[in-house]
Motif scaffolding. Structure first.
Motif, PDB file in Angstrom:
ATOM      1  N   SER B  51       0.835  -1.212   0.000  1.00 52.68           N
ATOM      2  CA  SER B  51       0.000   0.000   0.000  1.00 52.68           C
ATOM      3  C   SER B  51       0.863   1.253   0.000  1.00 52.68           C
ATOM      4  N   THR B  55       0.346   3.927  -2.954  1.00 53.40           N
ATOM      5  CA  THR B  55      -0.157   5.288  -2.683  1.00 53.40           C
ATOM      6  C   THR B  55       0.838   6.346  -3.197  1.00 53.40           C
ATOM      7  N   PHE B  59       0.514   9.111  -6.277  1.00 55.85           N
ATOM      8  CA  PHE B  59       0.804  10.532  -6.083  1.00 55.85           C
ATOM      9  C   PHE B  59       1.744  11.068  -7.159  1.00 55.85           C
ATOM     10  N   GLY B  74      -2.489  14.242  -2.281  1.00 56.53           N
ATOM     11  CA  GLY B  74      -1.635  13.685  -1.228  1.00 56.53           C
ATOM     12  C   GLY B  74      -1.341  12.201  -1.350  1.00 56.53           C
ATOM     13  N   PHE B  75      -0.791  11.661  -0.278  1.00 56.26           N
ATOM     14  CA  PHE B  75      -0.635  10.207  -0.187  1.00 56.26           C
ATOM     15  C   PHE B  75      -0.601   9.795   1.276  1.00 56.26           C
ATOM     16  N   TYR B  76      -0.625   8.501   1.488  1.00 51.90           N
ATOM     17  CA  TYR B  76      -0.709   7.986   2.849  1.00 51.90           C
ATOM     18  C   TYR B  76       0.670   7.600   3.381  1.00 51.90           C
ATOM     19  N   TYR B  78       1.945   4.899   5.841  1.00 54.25           N
ATOM     20  CA  TYR B  78       1.481   3.704   6.555  1.00 54.25           C
ATOM     21  C   TYR B  78       2.518   3.262   7.585  1.00 54.25           C
ATOM     22  N   SER B  98      -2.848   4.190   9.125  1.00 53.05           N
ATOM     23  CA  SER B  98      -2.815   5.038   7.927  1.00 53.05           C
ATOM     24  C   SER B  98      -2.918   6.514   8.287  1.00 53.05           C
TER      25      SER B  98
END
Lengths: 487, 465
Positions: B51, B55, B59, B74-76, B78, B98
């Motif tokens: 992930s 993500t 982006f 944006g992005f995460y 983790y 997250s």
């Protein structure tokens, strides 16, 4: 068996229990624990009511502020003196600022008895047009460690603690007679030993039950008022809890009937408690998690983001160009925020949200379908663990079951769509950009709060009858064993 | 003599039918705990690693956009699954993993697994640490509750004490016999996960994992030892196996269920958390109207415009050589950031006080002290979680600065620019940090060990017919 023997037995039981100091101490501890759990449940309910009061006040203040600002703007010929992003005559600004409403799940009186999913599921959401059910912390602010530890509520006391007290109450009901040498005397009496033992267990059960409900009923009435007595939830709850205790008394009766030593009886009962109360639900958890794995919410966000990227590769690019390069919006450079820019951002946000909602729907359906499958499997398997059954039933009857929170969440989602239907057309209107007025403010949709305490999925009657059958079977088995032992 | 006593005890225990059942049950549960923990670790670590890659990929491939609009995509960040999560997953499912990195808003950790869990979650998650905290004590108590009591119940104590054997040897022999069996279970409990850890270890990670795991095993040994001593001493003090069993089970029940939950409720009452509504209202107010003499947001914005125009010697914003909007965004990112830092700091401070109160209750429950120790050592505790959120928030602000600097001179950003934004990576702090956080729990465990030794001395002195 004559009534006089029953009276003698009753008075004998009372005396022997009273003279057993360990039992008296344990009963006092349980009384304190029971009162504490009810008090904690009551204070949680009051805290919720206070929070709902805060939410009402919050709505009132925001509505007043919006009305005042709109009135002032109208009086100044439509000019807002502050920053353009705060100008409420833009539908997009109001949708972000004063527009979002709180949706509240009304508390139900019996939730005092079982926290259920209430410790991890919010009972209110702030509903934005561009966010799924939302709170600052995704749920009510609470310490994760305390959530992990679990709540100390009535259902915990009933499901875990009281069965152990029942075990202490009953593990040596027959073996003590043997260990103290009175068994031979009993065997030579003209009474049926099997019936004698059954009556002794029944008397202890009646005493225990009377003690329990005499504490719970009045205390609960004091905490939440007598309204709950008129609900079906309460009477089903009384039935289930009483039957749950009967199960443990019945089990103790069976274990006693095998004529083991007190030590073996205690070990067997404690192990059964551990097995039914902790191990079986845990094993079921492992099995169901493998059979119906619940996808992570990360997959929802990934799907949303993929869809947004795909959209901005073509249509979104056009839209952005249209908004940011159009002479209508007058966006010349990134130093002055123009009305066209506010409008443009609003359009992009709602278009993006439509794309995101559509993309998330598939992943979301998959997630909820799996949770639903797990729930159905729990319903099928819950009969193998009375502790699990009780936990499910108590939560459902108290209005704190996953189903009830899920129904609330679905209602909130519908309300969000209602808000979107209200705000989107206004956000997309570019006639003057400033198109949100007092009339619109009065028409902002409001959530209609209600309690969620129905339990039609539970098939309570069927479960109750089935468990009554199990208890009857246990008593019958114990009785048969004792008849054989007395020969 | 000591060896003879140990041999006799072990033979006696081995010949009772209950021990066979007990050991079979323990073996099955240990196997399930291992499977469950291992499956949790592999599933979660693979999901989070993938992930994080996806993500970020999304982006940096978002294409041409207004820089601010792209930053909102944006992005995460983790939180990777802890190396030792196969042993103990701690509060991971309750905190979430997250953290969304986007402008204006301090991120919060989302997607808590517990939100989508069924009621079965409340029965716990069977892994090694669950076994050690809940089931191992019961095994020890079932094993030891009648080790002395049976001598009184069978009437053999007089015979034993009148023989050549010394009371000290008898006590030590029985204690060691129980301890050897417990040790065998602990050895299985420690060695199998070690093998799995070695098999799963990535390059260079063993240096990080093994010392922490070694400390965990040491703690587990101390914990098992103190419980064995308590079990044996209680058997001797009560001289009645039923009473010993009821007392030890009661102690277990109090320590495992009652004390932690009551302490949790007490912590909630003594240090109540702010509600989400109040949090929203207060932070909104502080951001909008300023703290102290900061002035309202409009006043601060006007002052900023004046100072920027003065700096560049112009009289209109349109004449600035840089764009003013990103300067505003950056300015409020900082001032709102301070408000949010303060607000979240207050929450964390409150939670720390609540946690201290819960930990204090471990003085009444060694099980609780061990759980706290275990979570700290495996980096699945609140401190590690806060460390992760702080680093993720710092990364979010770093991205904000990069994007706003670019936005001051450009109104469109393409993939070439997005690729200059750094990916997020997190590794939990090292052993020293973890041990520092676990110090109170270690202290309490040592106190319990001392208490158990005291109980042992008391019981030994009473070993008379």
């Amino acid at each position: 068996m004559s009534t006089s023997i029953l009276r003698v037995l009753f008075s004998h039981e009372l005396k022997s229990l009273y003279r057993n100091r360990v039992l008296v101490t344990l009963c006092s501890i349980i009384l304190v624990v029971l009162l504490a759990s009810l008090w904690i449940g009551g204070s949680l309910l009051r805290k919720q009511q206070r929070t709902i009061g805060q939410i009402g006040e919050h709505h009132r203040v925001l509505a007043d502020s919006l009305n005042q600002r709109l009135t002032r703007i109208a009086a100044h010929g439509g000019t807002y003196p502050g920053f353009i992003w705060d100008d409420p005559t833009f539908a997009y600004n109001t949708a972000r600022n004063e527009g979002p409403q709180y949706a509240v799940k009304q508390p139900f009186a019996l939730q005092v008895l079982a926290t259920g999913q209430g410790d991890v599921q919010p009972f209110y959401y702030k509903v934005y047009i561009n966010k799924k059910q939302h709170l600052v912390h995704e749920s009510e602010i609470d310490n994760s460690l305390l959530q992990f530890v679990g709540t100390f509520d009535f259902s915990f006391v009933v499901v875990y603690l009281l069965p152990l007290l029942i075990i202490v109450f009953t593990y040596n009901i027959l073996s003590a007679e043997k260990e103290q040498g009175t068994w031979v005397l009993l065997k030579t009496s003209n009474q049926s030993i099997a019936r004698l033992m059954l009556y002794r267990v029944a008397i202890r059960y009646a005493l225990f039950l009377a003690f329990f409900w005499l504490v719970v009923g009045p205390v609960l009435t004091l905490l939440v008022g007598p309204g709950f007595l008129g609900t079906g939830n309460w009477w089903w709850l009384v039935g289930f809890v009483s039957l749950y205790f009967a199960f443990w008394f019945g089990l103790a009766f069976v274990v006693n009937s095998f004529s083991f030593s007190s030590n073996i009886n205690a070990m067997t009962l404690i192990f059964t408690w551990l097995l039914l109360g902790l191990l079986v639900p845990n094993l079921l958890h492992i099995g169901l998690s493998r059979a119906y794995p619940i996808p992570s919410r990360i997959s929802m966000s990934t799907a949303e983001r993929n869809a947004i990227n795909a959209y901005f590769e073509k249509d979104g690019q056009e839209l952005t160009k249209d908004v940011f390069s159009s002479p209508r919006t007058q966006i010349r450079q990134a130093s002055i925020v123009t009305p066209g820019m506010v409008y443009g951002y609003g359009v992009i946000v709602y278009k993006s949200q439509e794309i995101k909602d559509a993309a998330a729907q598939v992943a979301e359906r998959k997630l909820y379908d799996q949770i639903e499958r797990q729930q159905q499997a729990i319903r099928r398997w819950q009969l193998i663990s009375p502790a699990l059954l009780m936990q499910e039933v108590l939560a459902a009857l108290a209005g704190t079951h996953w189903h009830q929170f899920n129904q609330f969440s679905l209602d909130v989602d519908e309300f969000r769509r209602e808000q979107q239907r209200f705000f989107y057309p206004k956000m997309a209107s570019e006639a003057t950009y400033h198109n949100f007025d007092l009339q619109d403010a009065a028409a902002i949709p409001r959530f209609r709060p209600r309690t969620y305490a129905v339990y039609e999925w539970l098939r309570v009657g069927q479960s109750l009858l089935l468990y009554a059958g199990v208890v009857g079977g246990l008593l019958l088995l114990g009785y048969r064993n004792l008849l054989l032992a007395a020969r | 003599m000591l060896r003879l006593i140990i041999q006799k005890e072990l033979r006696e225990i081995g010949r009772t039918g209950k021990m066979g059942w007990l050991l079979t049950g323990v073996a099955v549960l240990v196997a399930l705990a291992l499977y469950n923990g291992y499956a949790y670790y592999t599933d979660h670590s693979a999901l989070l690693r993938e992930s994080q890659r996806v993500t970020y990929e999304q982006f940096i491939s978002q294409g041409d956009k207004n820089p601010h609009l792209g930053a909102h995509f944006g992005f995460y960040a983790y939180k990777p699954t802890a190396d030792l999560a196969l042993v103990d997953n701690g509060i991971e499912d309750y905190t979430g993993t997250s953290f969304y990195l986007e402008p204006h808003q301090r991120g919060v950790v989302k997607f808590r697994e517990v939100s989508d869990a069924t009621a079965l979650r409340s029965f716990g998650f069977l892994n090694i640490s669950y076994f050690a905290q809940f089931i191992l004590p019961l095994f020890i108590f079932l094993l030891s509750h009648n080790v002395f009591a049976k001598e009184w119940e069978n009437g053999t104590i007089k015979m034993v004490l009148s023989a050549r054997v010394m009371a000290r040897q008898l006590f030590a022999g029985k204690l060691l016999a129980c301890w050897l069996l417990v040790l065998a279970v602990v050895a299985v409990l420690s060695l199998v996960p070690l093998v799995l850890l070695l098999a799963r270890a990535e390059a260079g990670s063993l240096g990080r994992v093994l010392p922490a795991y070694g400390c965990y095993v040491l703690g587990l040994l101390a914990y098992a030892l103190l419980l064995t001593i308590i079990g044996v001493a209680t058997s001797l003090l009560t001289r009645n196996s039923s009473l010993a069993l009821v007392a030890l089970t009661g102690f277990w029940l109090l320590g495992v269920f009652l004390v932690p939950r009551l302490a949790g409720e007490l912590a909630r009452r003594v240090q109540p958390a702010i509600t989400s509504v109040a949090f929203d209202d207060e932070t909104f107010h502080d951001k909008q109207y300023g703290v102290g003499k900061q002035g309202t947001k409009d006043q601060r914005r006007d002052a900023l415009a004046d100072s920027v125009m003065a700096k560049y010697g112009v009289r209109r914003l349109e004449d600035l050589p840089v764009f003013f909007i990103p300067i505003t965004i950056e300015f409020f990112e900082e001032s709102d950031g301070r408000v949010m830092d303060r607000a979240y700091g207050a929450i964390e401070h409150n939670e720390a006080r609540q946690n201290r109160l819960v930990l204090a209750s471990a003085l009444l429950s060694p099980f609780l002290a061990f759980r706290d120790f275990s979570m700290h050592l495996t980096a699945t505790d609140m401190n590690t979680h806060h460390d992760f959120t702080q680093r993720a928030e710092a990364h979010r602000r770093r991205i904000g600065v990069i994007v706003d600097d670019f936005y001051q001179k450009n109104t469109v950003a393409g993939n070439d620019f997005w690729r200059t934004v750094p990916q997020f990576a997190y590794a939990a702090p090292g052993l020293g940090w973890r041990l520092g956080n676990a110090a109170p729990a270690i202290g309490i465990l040592l106190l319990w060990l001392l208490g158990a030794l005291g109980l042992m001395t008391l019981a030994y002195r009473r070993m008379r017919v």
